[in-house]
Design a protein around this motif. Structure first.
Motif, PDB file in Angstrom:
ATOM      1  N   ILE A  13     -10.604 -53.413  14.632  1.00 52.23           N
ATOM      2  CA  ILE A  13      -9.612 -52.809  13.849  1.00 52.23           C
ATOM      3  C   ILE A  13      -8.348 -52.956  13.758  1.00 52.23           C
ATOM      4  CG2 ILE A  13      -9.538 -50.448  12.818  1.00 52.23           C
ATOM      5  CD1 ILE A  13     -12.499 -50.286  13.337  1.00 52.23           C
ATOM      6  N   ILE A  14      -7.942 -52.166  15.290  1.00 51.94           N
ATOM      7  CA  ILE A  14      -6.393 -52.715  15.429  1.00 51.94           C
ATOM      8  C   ILE A  14      -5.947 -54.238  15.243  1.00 51.94           C
ATOM      9  CG2 ILE A  14      -4.542 -52.197  17.355  1.00 51.94           C
ATOM     10  CD1 ILE A  14      -6.233 -49.279  15.824  1.00 51.94           C
ATOM     11  N   LEU A  15      -6.287 -54.941  15.599  1.00 51.34           N
ATOM     12  CA  LEU A  15      -6.131 -56.523  15.095  1.00 51.34           C
ATOM     13  C   LEU A  15      -5.590 -56.294  13.004  1.00 51.34           C
ATOM     14  CD1 LEU A  15      -7.195 -58.174  17.939  1.00 51.34           C
ATOM     15  CD2 LEU A  15      -4.999 -58.084  17.739  1.00 51.34           C
ATOM     16  N   PHE A  16      -6.823 -56.180  12.552  1.00 48.59           N
ATOM     17  CA  PHE A  16      -7.251 -56.068  11.659  1.00 48.59           C
ATOM     18  C   PHE A  16      -5.632 -55.873  10.844  1.00 48.59           C
ATOM     19  CE2 PHE A  16      -8.639 -55.293   6.926  1.00 48.59           C
ATOM     20  CZ  PHE A  16      -9.247 -57.075   6.976  1.00 48.59           C
ATOM     21  N   LEU A  17      -5.762 -54.251  11.254  1.00 47.29           N
ATOM     22  CA  LEU A  17      -4.554 -53.039   9.941  1.00 47.29           C
ATOM     23  C   LEU A  17      -3.453 -54.329  10.327  1.00 47.29           C
ATOM     24  CD1 LEU A  17      -6.397 -50.153  11.482  1.00 47.29           C
ATOM     25  CD2 LEU A  17      -5.978 -51.177   9.114  1.00 47.29           C
ATOM     26  N   ILE A  18      -2.628 -54.681  11.524  1.00 46.70           N
ATOM     27  CA  ILE A  18      -1.512 -55.154  12.537  1.00 46.70           C
ATOM     28  C   ILE A  18      -1.665 -56.391  11.330  1.00 46.70           C
ATOM     29  CG2 ILE A  18      -0.299 -56.831  14.129  1.00 46.70           C
ATOM     30  CD1 ILE A  18      -1.566 -54.929  16.219  1.00 46.70           C
ATOM     31  N   GLU A  19      -2.252 -57.447  11.258  1.00 45.69           N
ATOM     32  CA  GLU A  19      -2.288 -58.501  10.079  1.00 45.69           C
ATOM     33  C   GLU A  19      -2.107 -58.057   9.367  1.00 45.69           C
ATOM     34  OE1 GLU A  19      -2.183 -61.249  10.897  1.00 45.69           O
ATOM     35  OE2 GLU A  19      -3.483 -62.348  12.232  1.00 45.69           O
ATOM     36  N   ILE A  20      -3.106 -56.725   8.619  1.00 42.45           N
ATOM     37  CA  ILE A  20      -2.820 -56.514   7.036  1.00 42.45           C
ATOM     38  C   ILE A  20      -0.906 -56.266   6.793  1.00 42.45           C
ATOM     39  CG2 ILE A  20      -2.880 -54.965   5.692  1.00 42.45           C
ATOM     40  CD1 ILE A  20      -5.832 -54.770   6.860  1.00 42.45           C
ATOM     41  N   VAL A  21      -0.855 -55.201   7.743  1.00 34.68           N
ATOM     42  CA  VAL A  21       0.729 -54.777   8.157  1.00 34.68           C
ATOM     43  C   VAL A  21       1.617 -56.609   7.844  1.00 34.68           C
ATOM     44  CG1 VAL A  21       3.135 -54.234   9.542  1.00 34.68           C
ATOM     45  CG2 VAL A  21       0.412 -52.697   8.760  1.00 34.68           C
ATOM     46  N   ILE A  22       1.578 -56.970   8.823  1.00 31.89           N
ATOM     47  CA  ILE A  22       2.324 -58.058   8.737  1.00 31.89           C
ATOM     48  C   ILE A  22       1.646 -58.818   7.967  1.00 31.89           C
ATOM     49  CG2 ILE A  22       2.051 -60.828   9.819  1.00 31.89           C
ATOM     50  CD1 ILE A  22       1.643 -59.192  12.459  1.00 31.89           C
ATOM     51  N   ALA A  23       1.397 -59.094   6.674  1.00 32.41           N
ATOM     52  CA  ALA A  23       1.076 -59.487   5.405  1.00 32.41           C
ATOM     53  C   ALA A  23       1.460 -59.103   4.193  1.00 32.41           C
ATOM     54  CB  ALA A  23      -0.340 -59.985   5.182  1.00 32.41           C
ATOM     55  N   LEU A  24       2.073 -57.489   3.808  1.00 30.94           N
ATOM     56  CA  LEU A  24       2.380 -56.763   3.160  1.00 30.94           C
ATOM     57  C   LEU A  24       3.976 -56.337   3.706  1.00 30.94           C
ATOM     58  CD1 LEU A  24      -0.512 -54.297   3.121  1.00 30.94           C
ATOM     59  CD2 LEU A  24       0.316 -56.469   0.771  1.00 30.94           C
ATOM     60  N   PHE A  25       3.965 -56.173   4.983  1.00 28.55           N
ATOM     61  CA  PHE A  25       5.783 -56.070   4.479  1.00 28.55           C
ATOM     62  C   PHE A  25       6.480 -56.827   5.449  1.00 28.55           C
ATOM     63  CE2 PHE A  25       2.886 -52.019   4.827  1.00 28.55           C
ATOM     64  CZ  PHE A  25       3.114 -51.662   3.357  1.00 28.55           C
ATOM     65  N   VAL A  26       6.154 -58.095   6.215  1.00 30.41           N
ATOM     66  CA  VAL A  26       6.674 -59.565   7.333  1.00 30.41           C
ATOM     67  C   VAL A  26       7.167 -60.190   6.780  1.00 30.41           C
ATOM     68  CG1 VAL A  26       7.199 -59.839   9.218  1.00 30.41           C
ATOM     69  CG2 VAL A  26       6.299 -57.642   9.181  1.00 30.41           C
ATOM     70  N   GLU A  27       8.784 -60.462   5.956  1.00 34.10           N
ATOM     71  CA  GLU A  27       8.445 -61.507   5.802  1.00 34.10           C
ATOM     72  C   GLU A  27       9.704 -62.721   6.438  1.00 34.10           C
ATOM     73  OE1 GLU A  27       8.082 -63.080   2.838  1.00 34.10           O
ATOM     74  OE2 GLU A  27       6.258 -61.636   2.020  1.00 34.10           O
ATOM     75  N   ASP A  28       9.273 -63.373   7.402  1.00 34.33           N
ATOM     76  CA  ASP A  28      10.325 -63.187   8.861  1.00 34.33           C
ATOM     77  C   ASP A  28      10.013 -65.183   8.892  1.00 34.33           C
ATOM     78  OD1 ASP A  28       8.295 -63.074  10.156  1.00 34.33           O
ATOM     79  OD2 ASP A  28       9.706 -62.437  11.720  1.00 34.33           O
ATOM     80  N   LYS A  29      10.474 -65.581   9.546  1.00 38.62           N
ATOM     81  CA  LYS A  29       9.767 -66.558   9.914  1.00 38.62           C
ATOM     82  C   LYS A  29       9.076 -67.076  11.740  1.00 38.62           C
ATOM     83  CE  LYS A  29      13.685 -68.942   7.566  1.00 38.62           C
ATOM     84  NZ  LYS A  29      13.195 -69.799   6.481  1.00 38.62           N
ATOM     85  N   ILE A  30       9.305 -65.953  12.361  1.00 41.13           N
ATOM     86  CA  ILE A  30       8.927 -66.175  13.122  1.00 41.13           C
ATOM     87  C   ILE A  30       7.311 -64.569  13.404  1.00 41.13           C
ATOM     88  CG2 ILE A  30       8.631 -64.698  15.496  1.00 41.13           C
ATOM     89  CD1 ILE A  30      11.303 -65.823  16.055  1.00 41.13           C
ATOM     90  N   ILE A  31       7.779 -64.053  12.969  1.00 37.28           N
ATOM     91  CA  ILE A  31       6.648 -62.975  13.035  1.00 37.28           C
ATOM     92  C   ILE A  31       5.061 -63.628  12.108  1.00 37.28           C
ATOM     93  CG2 ILE A  31       5.312 -59.912  12.293  1.00 37.28           C
ATOM     94  CD1 ILE A  31       7.731 -60.429  15.180  1.00 37.28           C
ATOM     95  N   ARG A  32       5.588 -63.667  10.712  1.00 37.78           N
ATOM     96  CA  ARG A  32       4.336 -63.869  10.087  1.00 37.78           C
ATOM     97  C   ARG A  32       4.360 -64.779  10.019  1.00 37.78           C
ATOM     98  NH1 ARG A  32       3.878 -61.756   4.139  1.00 37.78           N
ATOM     99  NH2 ARG A  32       2.348 -62.655   3.381  1.00 37.78           N
ATOM    100  N   PRO A  33       5.217 -66.198  10.559  1.00 33.12           N
ATOM    101  CA  PRO A  33       4.006 -67.897  10.139  1.00 33.12           C
ATOM    102  C   PRO A  33       3.256 -67.942  11.726  1.00 33.12           C
ATOM    103  CG  PRO A  33       6.154 -67.865  10.524  1.00 33.12           C
ATOM    104  CD  PRO A  33       6.098 -66.352   9.540  1.00 33.12           C
ATOM    105  N   PHE A  34       3.728 -66.958  12.531  1.00 37.45           N
ATOM    106  CA  PHE A  34       3.534 -67.132  14.055  1.00 37.45           C
ATOM    107  C   PHE A  34       2.828 -66.432  15.033  1.00 37.45           C
ATOM    108  CE2 PHE A  34       3.996 -68.401  18.669  1.00 37.45           C
ATOM    109  CZ  PHE A  34       3.366 -69.622  18.440  1.00 37.45           C
ATOM    110  N   VAL A  35       3.617 -65.317  14.672  1.00 39.97           N
ATOM    111  CA  VAL A  35       2.347 -64.362  15.895  1.00 39.97           C
ATOM    112  C   VAL A  35       1.647 -63.595  14.740  1.00 39.97           C
ATOM    113  CG1 VAL A  35       2.433 -61.877  16.410  1.00 39.97           C
ATOM    114  CG2 VAL A  35       4.576 -63.273  16.786  1.00 39.97           C
ATOM    115  N   GLY A  36       1.417 -64.100  13.602  1.00 43.13           N
ATOM    116  CA  GLY A  36      -0.102 -63.782  12.574  1.00 43.13           C
ATOM    117  C   GLY A  36      -0.770 -64.811  12.911  1.00 43.13           C
ATOM    118  N   ASP A  37      -0.341 -66.087  13.140  1.00 41.57           N
ATOM    119  CA  ASP A  37      -1.462 -66.686  13.718  1.00 41.57           C
ATOM    120  C   ASP A  37      -2.181 -66.797  15.166  1.00 41.57           C
ATOM    121  OD1 ASP A  37      -1.684 -68.045  10.660  1.00 41.57           O
ATOM    122  OD2 ASP A  37      -0.302 -69.774  11.117  1.00 41.57           O
TER     123      ASP A  37
END
Length: 126
Positions: A13-37
């Motif tokens: 649940i925690i990881l899913f919520l973090i992934e949602i936050v990244i998908a909705l609010f993070v637009e960068d070149k490290i967090i969204r594409p790398f950390v999200g994966d």
């Protein structure tokens, strides 16, 4: 082999919520594409561990192979081949962009799973 593990449910649940936050609010070149994966591999592993009391190394390796397979399918634009390219939710969830760096991210997620499980098992028995 089948069980219920509340600890992994909580982590999922925690990881899913973090992934949602990244998908909705993070637009960068490290967090969204790398950390999200990295996190998605851990998320899938934790989800499976809710129900499976399996060898962590084998399960983590299975998740890694699954992630690699999906990435390879993205190279062939499998979402379009399945006729789902107009479904925004499924297109995002299944992934449409092949990226070589994703293989490294998935492997980092795999390593974090292994290191965390080894650490936990070592300290649980001490």
């Amino acid at each position: 082999m089948f069980s219920f593990n509340a600890k992994y449910l909580f982590l999922t649940i925690i990881l899913f919520l973090i992934e949602i936050v990244i998908a909705l609010f993070v637009e960068d070149k490290i967090i969204r594409p790398f950390v999200g994966d990295v996190l998605v591999v851990i998320l899938i592993y934790c989800f499976l561990r809710i129900f499976l009391n399996a060898n962590y190394l084998k399960l983590a390796l299975g998740v890694l192979i699954f992630a690699f397979t999906i990435e390879i399918l993205q190279y062939f634009d499998y979402v379009k081949l399945l006729g789902l390219e107009n479904n925004r939710i499924l297109s995002v969830a299944l992934g449409r962009t092949f990226e070589l760096l994703d293989f490294a991210a998935y492997f980092v997620g795999f390593l974090l799973i292994i290191l965390t499980e080894k650490f936990y098992k070592k300290h649980k028995t001490d």
